[in-house]
Design a protein around this motif. Structure first.
Motif, short mmCIF file in Angstrom:
data_model
loop_
_atom_site.label_atom_id
_atom_site.label_comp_id
_atom_site.label_asym_id
_atom_site.label_seq_id
_atom_site.Cartn_x
_atom_site.Cartn_y
_atom_site.Cartn_z
N ILE A 42 -40.78 7.70 -23.75
CA ILE A 42 -41.42 7.00 -22.64
C ILE A 42 -41.75 5.56 -23.05
O ILE A 42 -41.49 4.63 -22.30
N ALA A 43 -42.28 5.38 -24.25
CA ALA A 43 -42.63 4.04 -24.71
C ALA A 43 -41.40 3.17 -24.84
O ALA A 43 -41.42 2.00 -24.49
N THR A 44 -40.30 3.75 -25.31
CA THR A 44 -39.08 2.96 -25.48
C THR A 44 -38.61 2.41 -24.14
O THR A 44 -38.28 1.24 -24.03
N GLU A 45 -38.62 3.25 -23.11
CA GLU A 45 -38.20 2.78 -21.80
C GLU A 45 -39.14 1.68 -21.30
O GLU A 45 -38.70 0.67 -20.78
N ARG A 46 -40.42 1.86 -21.50
CA ARG A 46 -41.40 0.86 -21.09
C ARG A 46 -41.16 -0.45 -21.84
O ARG A 46 -41.22 -1.53 -21.26
N GLU A 47 -40.90 -0.36 -23.14
CA GLU A 47 -40.65 -1.57 -23.93
C GLU A 47 -39.39 -2.28 -23.48
O GLU A 47 -39.35 -3.51 -23.42
N VAL A 48 -38.35 -1.51 -23.15
CA VAL A 48 -37.11 -2.11 -22.66
C VAL A 48 -37.38 -2.86 -21.36
O VAL A 48 -36.94 -4.01 -21.18
N LEU A 49 -38.13 -2.24 -20.46
CA LEU A 49 -38.47 -2.91 -19.20
C LEU A 49 -39.28 -4.17 -19.44
O LEU A 49 -39.05 -5.21 -18.81
N ILE A 52 -36.91 -6.88 -20.55
CA ILE A 52 -36.09 -7.38 -19.44
C ILE A 52 -36.90 -8.33 -18.57
O ILE A 52 -36.42 -9.41 -18.19
N PHE A 53 -38.16 -7.96 -18.28
CA PHE A 53 -38.99 -8.86 -17.47
C PHE A 53 -39.32 -10.15 -18.22
O PHE A 53 -39.37 -11.22 -17.62
N ALA A 54 -39.51 -10.07 -19.53
CA ALA A 54 -39.76 -11.28 -20.32
C ALA A 54 -38.54 -12.19 -20.29
O ALA A 54 -38.67 -13.41 -20.12
N ALA A 55 -37.36 -11.60 -20.43
CA ALA A 55 -36.13 -12.40 -20.38
C ALA A 55 -35.97 -13.05 -19.01
O ALA A 55 -35.53 -14.20 -18.91
N ARG A 56 -36.34 -12.33 -17.97
CA ARG A 56 -36.26 -12.89 -16.62
C ARG A 56 -37.17 -14.11 -16.50
O ARG A 56 -36.80 -15.12 -15.90
N ARG A 57 -38.37 -14.01 -17.06
CA ARG A 57 -39.29 -15.16 -17.03
C ARG A 57 -38.68 -16.35 -17.78
O ARG A 57 -38.75 -17.49 -17.32
N HIS A 58 -38.06 -16.07 -18.93
CA HIS A 58 -37.44 -17.15 -19.71
C HIS A 58 -36.29 -17.80 -18.93
O HIS A 58 -36.14 -19.02 -18.94
N LEU A 59 -35.49 -16.98 -18.26
CA LEU A 59 -34.41 -17.54 -17.45
C LEU A 59 -34.98 -18.39 -16.32
O LEU A 59 -34.38 -19.42 -15.96
N GLY A 60 -36.11 -18.01 -15.78
CA GLY A 60 -36.76 -18.83 -14.75
C GLY A 60 -37.18 -20.19 -15.30
O GLY A 60 -37.04 -21.22 -14.63
N ARG A 61 -37.69 -20.19 -16.51
CA ARG A 61 -38.08 -21.46 -17.15
C ARG A 61 -36.85 -22.32 -17.42
O ARG A 61 -36.90 -23.55 -17.25
N ILE A 62 -35.77 -21.68 -17.82
CA ILE A 62 -34.53 -22.41 -18.08
C ILE A 62 -34.04 -23.05 -16.78
O ILE A 62 -33.55 -24.19 -16.78
N HIS A 63 -34.21 -22.35 -15.67
CA HIS A 63 -33.84 -22.90 -14.37
C HIS A 63 -34.58 -24.22 -14.14
O HIS A 63 -33.98 -25.22 -13.72
N GLY A 64 -35.87 -24.23 -14.43
CA GLY A 64 -36.66 -25.44 -14.29
C GLY A 64 -36.17 -26.57 -15.19
O GLY A 64 -36.11 -27.73 -14.78
#
Length: 113
Positions: A42-49, A52-64
């Protein structure tokens, strides 16, 4: 439990020649006997998610940042490594999409599309 999960559950019970109730009781008992593994899965799945959300935030910053580069280019600045950088960001975004697809396919019990 959604329809695909219920179908997978009933198929597994039938495969084991058990009623749904017996299969559920067995599965719960098995999970309860090995709480370390159950919690780790369960923790592994949560950590993966979380990643993924952290990477999405980084891609948003890269967009800026790319917007700032575009503004600089429109002002006559030079960006000699822009194409390589854009390709690297595109590749990273594609890998994130693939990882999200694989995670969803794993959760749904199928193959990644």
């Amino acid at each position: 439990m959604n329809e695909p999960e219920y179908a997978r559950f009933t198929a597994a019970a039938a495969h084991c020649m058990m009623t749904n109730a017996a299969f559920l009781a067995y599965a719960v008992d098995k999970a309860a006997r090995d709480l370390t593994r159950t919690a780790a899965e369960i923790a592994t799945e949560r950590e993966v998610l979380d990643e993924i959300f952290a990477a999405r935030r980084h891609l948003g910053r890269i967009h800026g940042l790319f917007n700032q580069v575009a503004k600089a280019l429109n002002s006559g600045a030079d960006a000699p490594h822009l194409n390589a950088t854009a390709q690297a960001v595109h590749d990273a975004a594609r890998r994130m999409e693939d990882a999200a697809d694989a995670l969803l396919a794993h959760r749904d019990g199928g193959d990644a599309a």
